[in-house]
Structures are given as C-alpha cells and as structure tokens.
Design an enzyme around this catalytic site. Sequence first.
Site, PDB file in Angstrom:
ATOM      1  N   GLU A  11       0.836  -1.201   0.000  1.00  0.00           N
ATOM      2  CA  GLU A  11       0.000   0.000   0.000  1.00  0.00           C
ATOM      3  C   GLU A  11       0.873   1.253   0.000  1.00  0.00           C
ATOM      4  OE1 GLU A  11      -2.631  -0.471   3.402  1.00  0.00           O
ATOM      5  OE2 GLU A  11      -2.640  -2.645   3.088  1.00  0.00           O
TER       6      GLU A  11
ATOM      7  N   GLU B  54      -9.752   5.608   2.910  1.00  0.00           N
ATOM      8  CA  GLU B  54     -10.077   4.779   4.074  1.00  0.00           C
ATOM      9  C   GLU B  54     -10.051   5.662   5.320  1.00  0.00           C
ATOM     10  OE1 GLU B  54      -8.046   1.157   6.722  1.00  0.00           O
ATOM     11  OE2 GLU B  54      -7.312   1.574   4.698  1.00  0.00           O
TER      12      GLU B  54
END
Length: 421
Positions: free
Chosen positions: A225, A336
């Site tokens: 990520e 997120e």
Amino acid sequence: MTSQFRGDLMRRAAFGVLFFSWVSVSLTCAAGLPAASRQKLDVAKHLKRLNKPPFHTIQSPDGDIIDCVHISRQPAFDHPFLKNHTIQIRPSYHPEGLFDENKIATEQKERTNPITQLWHLNGKCPEGTIPIRRTKKNDILRASSVKRYGRKKHRSVPQPKSADPDIVNESGHQHAIAYVEGDKYYGAKATINVWEPQIQQPNEFSLSQIWVLGGSFGEDLNSIEAGWQVSPDLYGDNNTRLFTYWTSDAYHATGCYNLLCSGFIQINNEIAMGASISPVSAYRNSQYDISILVWKDPNEGNWWMQFGKDYILGYWPSLLFSYLADGASMIEWGGEVVNSEPGGDHTSTQMGSGHFPEEGFGRASYFRNIQVVDGSNILKAPKDVGTFTEQSNCYAVQTGNNGDWGFHFYYGGPGRNPNCP
C-alpha cells in the site's frame, strides 16, 4: 498452482514463522520485570532497534527529526533473511507506457503545482544515505502496545463483494474505492489529490492510497500500500504525510508502516517515508496532487515504488510475500477512515477533502490517470472497474473517463451528517 510455486509459498511461509518466532523469543527476556519497568525497557529496545546511528541529522520545521542513515544500516536488514541481501540499486525494468504528464489541459496545468516535504527546507541527505523519520518515545507510547506500534488492525482492507455489516462494525474501517480483479496484475499507478482532512478522534485516521493485493481476505492476505495519510496516533499531529504499508498475513504479525519494521528497502536519499507533504489542496483554491507507481520488476521479482516522475524510492523484496511473489489478483484505489463511533455516533472524520464527489474539481478529492501494469510490463487503463463503499451517505465514490485524466474518480465525504447519523 504449480508444484514449484506451491513449494515456494511453503518456503516463504516458513521464513515468516521463523522470523516472528525469533522476535517473540527476544521480547520475552524482560518478562520477569514489573509491568512499568518492562514497558520502559521494551520501549527503549524498540527505539534503539528503529533509530539507526545517523550520518547526519536534519530538524524539520514541523518538529520531525530526519536522520540520514547509511543505506546499508536501514531497518530492512534487521530481517534475518535479508542479512546478506545485495541491495538492488535500480530496477532492471521500468513499466512502459507511462501516462504523459505533459499532455494535460490548461485547467490541469494550473492544478499541478510542485509538492515537496517540509524537511527539505532545512537540508538534504548526502548520497549513500537514506532519510528516516526518527521515532520518539511518545510515538510508541501512543500505540496500544510496543508490539502493535506502526501496524494496522486486522481487516482494514476493503472487501468489495462482502459488505457484511458484522465485518464493517468489527473492523471499524470504512472505504470509498475503485477496484479491479479477475486478472493477474504486476503493478498500479495513480495521481492522487492531496488534502488535510479533519480527524475527530486521535485514534482515528484518514488516508488515500493504492492497494496491491494477493491471496484471500482471510488469514493469508498479501498487501502493498502507498499514498498519503493523516494519523494523529501514529505521528502525533494532523499533518498530511507520505506513507507505505505492507503485510503478508492480513495484518496479523507481518508488515508495518514506512520503515517501522524490517521489509521495505529504500534506495532514495531525497524522500522520507512518513514525512509531511507540503503544500496541500484547499477548498475552491489551489489543488495539489502526487503520483505513485508500484510495480513488480519482471527480472528480479521485487516490488518497486516510484514517487512523482523523478523519485524511485525503493522496493519490497519478493521473499517477504507468498502470493505477491507471483503477482497481484486485485488492485484498489481510494480512501479509508477509521470510524470509532465516538459517543455512539458515526465519526465526523473526513475522507479526502471532506466533501462528496458530486461537488467536483476544486472541492472534492480525486484519483486521476489510474492504470495497471500487465504481464508485458506495460501500463494501461484498467478494465471493468468496480466501485465500493460501506455507507455511501457517509463517504461516496463517482467514476469518470476522459482524454486528459484517463480513468478517474472523485471520492470522499464528511462522515457524520444528517444522512449519516
């Protein structure tokens, strides 16, 4: 799955078990001490492990200390299976077909203002070193435990086909993403609009990132990520920061943010993982974005990361992973947040700009020119892109496609509002 690949998976899994057994043994030596003394000793040991002796030190205007550490002494090489690793100074192949950043319309040229890191104002690290944000005692004390410092919680990856309310509530993480699956992927790229979202609770965060995923969403998930985040717990402030993350077992024992454990090998002396990005976008004002590319070197097998057009930052060795040692099965792009439901209500922590996608350019946050790397090491537009959000009245996503921005989407939202109680 070939027998050779299956054997490779087993070998890598054994590596992980051995390494984390070794860590567990080393951490139990202080078990006989009183709790307060044991914690103090554990924190001191962890700080010594993370903060390598610097060749040069730079004080950043935001309060960070950036240590210029010799490239061969970085935390990656604490991993027992990287002790004798030969550093790959550059990738053997770079993906072809990069989106030409010069072919952009006038409106976009006004938006693509230069972004730097704040510590650059006070100096730079010499060749042969890498910049590492120094970990302070209070950074570790803010974590739930020394062991969990620098790690995400389990089940923090969006699972598009499972919006099971039980899973949503258990994880406390909410998303607004675009994704592709059903093929083999060897990388992903995007240009990501940078903001400084407001965080309601210190234990919450807001981020915007690319996920490169392999395996299942059970106990064996592999994830790489990269993006930007605001995380008061991790960094002690509300600054927007460049970050990376990796895990090979669904966030249980392996992986971490940035260089807070052994794994990612940095080769670049100009960009510091976890350091503040400046400036950031403002509502109905100047817009800023960053470009991130993650791809698998088809020769060496390592996963590389590039920041902007000029900075190849480093790589995750393929031996860290099981499924990603072969390739990715899903790519996700988006936002997120952690929703801790303070006071029993949905958090008001913002995602992206804190505004819904329909507000558009200059108001809502975006990902543009999203691409995937195929088996021929070529960057291309993704096919059959899906979108996902757990609660679209809290955070939403809206896709588009045109000549200047390629495949793109606006995303985000304010969290708690009259339609998201």
